[in-house]
Write a protein that holds these residues in place. Sequence first.
Motif, mmCIF file in Angstrom:
data_model
loop_
_atom_site.group_PDB
_atom_site.id
_atom_site.type_symbol
_atom_site.label_atom_id
_atom_site.label_comp_id
_atom_site.label_asym_id
_atom_site.label_seq_id
_atom_site.Cartn_x
_atom_site.Cartn_y
_atom_site.Cartn_z
ATOM 1 N N ASP A 2 0.817 -103.557 54.502
ATOM 2 C CA ASP A 2 1.817 -102.529 54.819
ATOM 3 C C ASP A 2 1.710 -102.080 56.273
ATOM 4 N N ALA A 3 0.492 -101.856 56.735
ATOM 5 C CA ALA A 3 0.287 -101.400 58.114
ATOM 6 C C ALA A 3 0.735 -102.464 59.112
ATOM 7 N N GLU A 4 0.433 -103.721 58.837
ATOM 8 C CA GLU A 4 0.832 -104.803 59.741
ATOM 9 C C GLU A 4 2.346 -104.965 59.774
ATOM 10 N N LEU A 5 2.995 -104.892 58.617
ATOM 11 C CA LEU A 5 4.456 -105.004 58.584
ATOM 12 C C LEU A 5 5.106 -103.833 59.314
ATOM 13 N N GLU A 6 4.530 -102.648 59.190
ATOM 14 C CA GLU A 6 5.054 -101.485 59.919
ATOM 15 C C GLU A 6 4.942 -101.705 61.424
ATOM 16 N N ARG A 7 3.781 -102.149 61.888
ATOM 17 C CA ARG A 7 3.590 -102.415 63.329
ATOM 18 C C ARG A 7 4.555 -103.494 63.817
ATOM 19 N N GLN A 8 4.660 -104.556 63.042
ATOM 20 C CA GLN A 8 5.515 -105.676 63.443
ATOM 21 C C GLN A 8 6.975 -105.263 63.506
ATOM 22 N N THR A 9 7.445 -104.520 62.517
ATOM 23 C CA THR A 9 8.853 -104.109 62.499
ATOM 24 C C THR A 9 9.147 -103.127 63.625
ATOM 25 N N ALA B 149 11.685 -104.640 66.268
ATOM 26 C CA ALA B 149 13.031 -104.121 66.033
ATOM 27 C C ALA B 149 13.185 -102.646 66.352
ATOM 28 N N GLY B 150 12.083 -101.969 66.645
ATOM 29 C CA GLY B 150 12.173 -100.548 66.935
ATOM 30 C C GLY B 150 12.622 -99.719 65.749
ATOM 31 N N MET B 151 12.269 -100.172 64.553
ATOM 32 C CA MET B 151 12.646 -99.435 63.347
ATOM 33 C C MET B 151 11.452 -99.370 62.401
ATOM 34 N N PRO B 152 11.403 -98.346 61.563
ATOM 35 C CA PRO B 152 10.369 -98.315 60.528
ATOM 36 C C PRO B 152 10.580 -99.458 59.540
ATOM 37 N N HIS B 153 9.516 -99.918 58.939
ATOM 38 C CA HIS B 153 9.617 -101.030 57.998
ATOM 39 C C HIS B 153 10.525 -100.705 56.816
ATOM 40 N N ILE B 154 10.543 -99.451 56.365
ATOM 41 C CA ILE B 154 11.403 -99.097 55.237
ATOM 42 C C ILE B 154 12.870 -99.344 55.572
ATOM 43 N N TYR B 155 13.254 -99.203 56.832
ATOM 44 C CA TYR B 155 14.638 -99.493 57.207
ATOM 45 C C TYR B 155 14.940 -100.964 56.968
ATOM 46 N N ALA C 109 14.095 -111.464 59.714
ATOM 47 C CA ALA C 109 13.590 -112.194 58.547
ATOM 48 C C ALA C 109 12.515 -113.224 58.905
ATOM 49 N N PRO C 110 12.737 -114.085 59.901
ATOM 50 C CA PRO C 110 11.681 -115.058 60.200
ATOM 51 C C PRO C 110 10.419 -114.404 60.758
ATOM 52 N N LEU C 111 10.567 -113.297 61.465
ATOM 53 C CA LEU C 111 9.401 -112.597 62.001
ATOM 54 C C LEU C 111 8.601 -111.942 60.888
ATOM 55 N N GLN C 112 9.303 -111.380 59.896
ATOM 56 C CA GLN C 112 8.614 -110.781 58.751
ATOM 57 C C GLN C 112 7.887 -111.861 57.949
#
Length: 121
Positions: free
Chosen positions: A24-31, A35-41, A113-116
Motif C-alpha cells: 500500500d505504501a509503495e503504491l501510494e508513493r508511486q501514484t 500522477a500527482g494523485m493519491p492512490h485511492i483516486y 496502468a502499466p506503471l502500477q
Amino acid sequence: MPGPTSDARARAWRALALTSHLLDAELERQTQRDAGMPHIYYVLLVALYETPGHRMRAGALAEAGRISPSRLSHALRSMAESGWVARERAAGDGRGHDVVLTAGGVDAVRRLAPLQAAAVR
C-alpha cells in the motif's frame, strides 16, 4: 499456552500484514510520484474505467473503493477539478448522481496502468 500451530499462524499473519502495508505504501508513493494523485483516486478511476459506459452511482463507487461517502465526496471534488471525472444526475430516477469518467480520466488510467503493474511486480 499457544502451540506451534498458533505461533506459525501468528507469524504468517504478521508477515501478511507487513506485506500489505508495504505494498500500500509503495503504491501510494508511486501514484503520487507518477500522477500527482493519491492512490485511492487511481482505484476509483479504474473502477469507473472498468464499468460499462464509464459511469457509476456515487454510492456504488464508494463501495468499490471501500471508502466512506464523505471521503468519496472530497475525492470527487478534487478529481473533478483535475478533469478526471464529472458528476451528473442519474439517468433513471434523477434523484441520485452518477460519477462519469472523462476523457482526461481515461487518459490517466491508461497512462498509470502499466506503471502500477510494474510497481506491483
